[in-house]
Scaffold this motif. Sequence first.
Motif, mmCIF file in Angstrom:
data_model
loop_
_atom_site.group_PDB
_atom_site.id
_atom_site.type_symbol
_atom_site.label_atom_id
_atom_site.label_comp_id
_atom_site.label_asym_id
_atom_site.label_seq_id
_atom_site.Cartn_x
_atom_site.Cartn_y
_atom_site.Cartn_z
ATOM 1 N N TYR A 1 42.816 36.141 61.862
ATOM 2 C CA TYR A 1 42.470 36.543 60.501
ATOM 3 C C TYR A 1 41.492 37.712 60.618
ATOM 4 C CZ TYR A 1 43.888 31.649 60.393
ATOM 5 O OH TYR A 1 44.549 30.461 60.612
ATOM 6 N N ALA A 2 42.018 38.899 60.918
ATOM 7 C CA ALA A 2 41.172 40.029 61.312
ATOM 8 C C ALA A 2 40.358 40.586 60.157
ATOM 9 C CB ALA A 2 42.039 41.139 61.926
ATOM 10 N N CYS A 3 40.983 40.805 59.023
ATOM 11 C CA CYS A 3 40.247 41.411 57.920
ATOM 12 C C CYS A 3 41.020 41.258 56.624
ATOM 13 C CB CYS A 3 39.990 42.895 58.194
ATOM 14 S SG CYS A 3 41.508 43.838 58.343
ATOM 15 N N ARG A 4 40.397 41.670 55.551
ATOM 16 C CA ARG A 4 41.045 41.646 54.240
ATOM 17 C C ARG A 4 40.662 42.910 53.487
ATOM 18 N NH1 ARG A 4 36.421 38.864 54.164
ATOM 19 N NH2 ARG A 4 35.147 38.769 52.265
ATOM 20 N N ILE A 5 41.556 43.345 52.605
ATOM 21 C CA ILE A 5 41.316 44.534 51.791
ATOM 22 C C ILE A 5 41.387 44.125 50.327
ATOM 23 C CG2 ILE A 5 42.232 46.777 51.075
ATOM 24 C CD1 ILE A 5 43.167 47.233 53.891
ATOM 25 N N LEU A 6 40.382 44.517 49.559
ATOM 26 C CA LEU A 6 40.372 44.291 48.118
ATOM 27 C C LEU A 6 40.553 45.625 47.413
ATOM 28 C CD1 LEU A 6 37.533 41.652 47.576
ATOM 29 C CD2 LEU A 6 39.991 41.308 47.394
ATOM 30 N N CYS A 7 41.543 45.704 46.539
ATOM 31 C CA CYS A 7 41.862 46.941 45.830
ATOM 32 C C CYS A 7 41.648 46.751 44.337
ATOM 33 C CB CYS A 7 43.316 47.349 46.081
ATOM 34 S SG CYS A 7 43.737 47.563 47.819
ATOM 35 N N ASP A 8 40.899 47.656 43.715
ATOM 36 C CA ASP A 8 40.698 47.609 42.262
ATOM 37 C C ASP A 8 42.023 47.892 41.560
ATOM 38 O OD1 ASP A 8 38.044 47.117 42.678
ATOM 39 O OD2 ASP A 8 37.395 49.189 42.314
ATOM 40 N N ARG A 9 42.351 47.080 40.573
ATOM 41 C CA ARG A 9 43.611 47.239 39.867
ATOM 42 C C ARG A 9 43.566 48.332 38.807
ATOM 43 N NH1 ARG A 9 47.248 43.014 40.161
ATOM 44 N NH2 ARG A 9 47.795 43.160 37.941
ATOM 45 N N ARG A 10 42.380 48.892 38.578
ATOM 46 C CA ARG A 10 42.233 49.952 37.586
ATOM 47 C C ARG A 10 41.754 51.234 38.275
ATOM 48 N NH1 ARG A 10 40.355 45.284 35.016
ATOM 49 N NH2 ARG A 10 41.465 44.764 33.085
ATOM 50 N N PRO A 11 42.030 52.400 37.664
ATOM 51 C CA PRO A 11 41.594 53.670 38.261
ATOM 52 C C PRO A 11 40.105 53.658 38.516
ATOM 53 C CG PRO A 11 43.107 54.056 36.437
ATOM 54 C CD PRO A 11 42.764 52.589 36.413
ATOM 55 N N TYR B 1 41.240 52.979 41.525
ATOM 56 C CA TYR B 1 41.925 52.133 42.509
ATOM 57 C C TYR B 1 41.200 52.130 43.866
ATOM 58 C CZ TYR B 1 45.554 52.806 38.992
ATOM 59 O OH TYR B 1 46.255 52.876 37.807
ATOM 60 N N THR B 2 39.892 51.940 43.818
ATOM 61 C CA THR B 2 39.094 51.911 45.043
ATOM 62 C C THR B 2 39.510 50.730 45.922
ATOM 63 O OG1 THR B 2 37.222 52.905 43.870
ATOM 64 C CG2 THR B 2 36.738 51.790 45.955
ATOM 65 N N SER B 3 39.635 50.992 47.221
ATOM 66 C CA SER B 3 40.006 49.950 48.186
ATOM 67 C C SER B 3 38.843 49.720 49.137
ATOM 68 C CB SER B 3 41.253 50.364 48.970
ATOM 69 O OG SER B 3 42.356 50.532 48.093
ATOM 70 N N ARG B 4 38.482 48.455 49.331
ATOM 71 C CA ARG B 4 37.369 48.091 50.212
ATOM 72 C C ARG B 4 37.855 47.135 51.289
ATOM 73 N NH1 ARG B 4 35.414 48.391 45.009
ATOM 74 N NH2 ARG B 4 33.569 49.725 44.718
ATOM 75 N N ILE B 5 37.347 47.305 52.485
ATOM 76 C CA ILE B 5 37.750 46.468 53.607
ATOM 77 C C ILE B 5 36.602 45.557 54.011
ATOM 78 C CG2 ILE B 5 37.096 48.163 55.376
ATOM 79 C CD1 ILE B 5 39.621 47.248 56.905
#
Length: 382
Positions: free
Chosen positions: A163-173, A175-179
């Motif tokens: 379970y190396a990592c996860r990415i959370l992406c904002d569903r609204r503009p 659309y920032t993605s964080r790891i």
Amino acid sequence: MVLEGNPEVGSPRTSDLQHLENQGSCVLSSPGEDAQPGEEPIKYGELIVLGYNGCLASGDKGRRRSRLALSRRPHANGVKPDVMHHISTPLVSKALSNRGQHSISYTLSRSHSVIVEYTHDSDTDMFQIGRSTENMIDFVVTDTSPGGGAAEGPSAQSTISRYACRILCDRRPPYTSRIYAAGFDASSNIFLGVENESNVLQDGSLVDLCGATLLWRTPAGLLRAPTLKQLEAQRQEANAARPQCPVGLSTLAFPSPARGRTAPDKQQPWVYVRCGHVHGYHGWGCRRERGPQERECPLCRLVGPYVPLWLGPEAGLCLDPGPPSHAFAPCGHVCSEKTARYWAQTPLPHGTHAFHAACPFCGAWLTGEHGCVRLIFQGPLD
């Protein structure tokens, strides 16, 4: 480890992809919630596994592949912190035993642990990456061996976390993605020895999974990258110039990437990687006292590796649609000058403490003073 990227990667003004540090990931694309029939879903970005040149050695199948798009899911599945518990002993709490409750446990010392319970977040989509083939992993990543290909077989011990990592992406503009380090297991739990820090992914960010390295490209970055059509046009233009072997006088031609990297074609260009002189294949000039692959160039007498030249179909690794003028040493993968010089100057993670420049198409460690060489073709005599 995440290697921080440059938002202007591949743009006409700059080609500098930078680096960064933490732990990384990859996933399957899903239809967008607002996408109408026939419309493309909203794309957060794409992850490209370095060293596979567009396809895994065994073929891209299901969640195992070399390149995947992260797109907005039909329904949000993200989570966010809710309740924090401070405990004096590392006991398993009710939160950890509830599979429906996502939680992260931080062991700060032998007598102090923190458990954070998470709740549903309707504003984010979550994607998980790792070696595990369990259903909660969206993108299954295996170790990449230098020179291309995956480490396979029962004797190949993986260094990538399940379970190396996860990415959370904002569903609204926008659309920032964080790891984030680590992913949730089958019990919806994460156990960490330190606090969990996040990093915003930028175009060109490199994600180190301690066994494989991923490249993150944003939709804007991909628009600046060359297309497969542009790369094919460059290949055809190079072949239309009818380069010749300066000794055998045979016409050389780059084979189509569609045929894959099998045995070299009879018209395949070969290069002396120390000097860059391009020839057709021949069997003379061997210097076995220097090694089985060492040859002496008949034009300049420099001795060094003599390898076939290959074009790569992975357009996301290229910074511009420039002509195939340079090759990586010693593998012989060909790309534009801008792309070659960038990757030759970019140390990639190797193991847990070392960095070494490598060919992005096959993962081979680069050698020589510059890591790449300018190709010297001879035109037709007529």
